[in-house]
Design an enzyme around this catalytic site. Structure first.
Site, PDB file in Angstrom:
ATOM      1  CB  ALA A  58      -0.850  -0.072   1.087  1.00 21.65           C
ATOM      2  CG  ASN A  59       0.019   4.902  -2.035  1.00 18.03           C
ATOM      3  OD1 ASN A  59      -0.652   5.319  -1.279  1.00 18.03           O
ATOM      4  ND2 ASN A  59      -0.246   4.111  -3.137  1.00 18.03           N
ATOM      5  NE  ARG A  60       3.223   8.068   5.326  1.00 18.18           N
ATOM      6  CZ  ARG A  60       3.838   8.324   6.431  1.00 18.18           C
ATOM      7  NH1 ARG A  60       5.122   8.035   6.389  1.00 18.18           N
ATOM      8  NH2 ARG A  60       3.330   9.158   7.470  1.00 18.18           N
ATOM      9  CB  SER A  61      -2.682   8.166  -1.036  1.00 19.27           C
ATOM     10  OG  SER A  61      -3.628   8.847  -1.531  1.00 19.27           O
ATOM     11  CB  ALA A  75      -0.917   7.747  -4.279  1.00 16.28           C
TER      12      ALA A  75
END
Ligand SMILES: Cc1cc2nc3c(=O)[nH]c(=O)nc-3n(C[C@H](O)[C@H](O)[C@H](O)COP(=O)(O)O)c2cc1C
Length: 400
Positions: free
Chosen positions: A208-211, A275
């Site tokens: 995952a990412n931090r968006s 993102a």
């Protein structure tokens, strides 16, 4: 405010005296004000005060023997906006439930124009779960609610429930109204992506990412309030989509790409605020991977570049991309603008802690092909969204 018809609904709280000052402020601004009072409100201040201020009879009685045969509809239809000041716990409950028990609650139920509600009450009444539910319901119904101030209450102690001062109420209404009334995106179809995509590793793990999705959801909210028809393709997020926005939930980059392409042909403005994960697993594990070795190498392959793909297929659409950079913002953003064939690029420096991922604020550089980059300075994501739509409307106009 000039020449606006304001229906001022007054219910029976200790702060009724402040409603007289608010009526005066509206009138000074050039608005036309008519007042309706509940029976309880008249225990605090007599209708005569408001009749004197507004030069109009005050509505108090649903079954009045004088004037219009259906006075509550007359006032509801006459008004451009409805302001409830002070709003008692009782009128909040009636409005939330759709109860039409007296003049004020019946006229409010018959009112279609924007409603501004200013609750004021004892802090325990405000904190009561029933009041909390009613306020949440009103907000869901699109009613604008001003949070009470914390301060010295009539009961002689401090608490949350005090009515803000008339000047603050006026500023709040003017500010909210500006965004409610500018319907300059009416007729426009806007396609947005928001949040981060996730890429499964096995049935329990994912990349995952931090968006947080806040920027994309702010873009949806602002577009909706400016009258656009909005489709929001969203990665997983805890955010609630604004009412009236079509939301399509996706998880992976490839799902997001499929939905963006499916809705692309008819869109006017397309904004990729999501993102998108650059890589996914070459092969997702079908079973949960056991922890055996000291290290684990994942084999990743490139995901589709959705923005680039949209740029290649572009016809009438105005395409907006976001660039989250940590170094050499202008250089990287300018390259991206050209390479991806976008019309407007919003570049943020995500290395700054006070803006970007997960925060409520943003500060960006807006790049277009033939104008100098515009630095926005620090602002809320809603304000940035408004700025982006202003620029898109300018670009659309230049094309005509
Ligand atoms: C002295 C006094 C002050 C009151 N102040 C408030 C108040 O600030 N907020 C509130 O919600 N109710 C307040 N109430 C209670 C309301 O007047 C009462 O719930 C009434 O039924 C509200 O009716 P309405 O909503 O039709 O005006 C107060 C009552 C009294 C006697």
């Amino acid at each position: 405010m000039k020449n606006k018809h304001i229906a001022l609904y007054i219910s029976g709280g200790i702060a009724v005296y402040k409603a007289a000052m608010l009526a005066r402020l509206f009138i000074k601004k050039g608005a036309k004000v008519r007042v309706a009072m509940t029976k309880a409100a008249q225990e605090f201040v007599t209708p005569l005060t408001f009749k004197g201020l507004t030069h109009h009879e005050v509505y108090t009685d649903l079954f009045s023997k004088h004037g219009s045969p259906v006075p509550h509809i007359e006032l509801a239809d006459w008004s451009d906006l409805a302001v409830v000041v002070p709003a008692t716990a009782d009128i909040l409950a009636k409005m939330a439930q759709g109860i039409a028990a007296d003049f004020v609650s019946t006229a409010l139920l018959a009112t279609e124009v924007p409603k501004y509600v200013v609750p004021a009450m004892n802090n325990k009444m405000w904190a009561n779960p029933a009041t909390r539910r009613n306020v949440a319901q009103l907000k869901t119904d699109g009613v604008n609610v001003l949070e009470p101030a914390t301060g010295f209450l009539a009961e002689g102690y401090d608490g949350k429930g005090r009515m803000p001062e008339p000047e603050e109420i006026l500023t709040w209404i003017e500010g909210t109204q500006a965004s409610n009334f500018a319907k300059d995106l009416a007729g426009k179809k806007i396609l947005l992506s928001a949040g981060g995509t996730i890429e499964p590793i096995d049935p329990v793990r994912y990349l995952a990412n931090r968006s947080s999705g806040k920027m994309g959801y702010a873009l949806a909210e602002v577009a909706q309030s400016r009258g656009a028809k909005v489709t929001l393709v969203s990665g997983p997020t805890a955010l609630k989509a604004p009412k009236g926005v079509e939301v399509i939930n996706v998880k992976t980059a490839r799902e997001m790409e499929a939905e963006m392409l499916a809705h692309y042909a008819t869109a006017d403005f397309v904004i990729m605020a999501a993102a998108v994960a650059d890589y996914r697993l070459a092969q997702v594990y079908e079973q949960k991977v056991k922890k055996v070795g000291e290290t684990w190498q994942l084999n990743l392959v490139r995901n589709p570049d959705i923005l680039k793909h949209l740029g290649e297929l572009k016809q009438q659409q105005l395409l907006v991309g976001f660039a989250a950079e940590t170094t050499e913002l202008v250089k990287h953003a300018t390259e991206k603008l050209r390479q991806k064939n976008v019309d407007l690029l919003v570049a943020n420096d995500v290395s700054r802690k006070d803006i970007g991922f997960g925060t409520n604020d943003n500060a960006a550089l807006l790049l277009t092909r033939d104008k100098a980059p515009q630095e926005t300075g620090k602002m809320t994501k809603q304000q940035l969204a408004n700025l982006i739509y202003d620029r898109l409307l300018e670009l659309a106009k230049e094309r005509e």
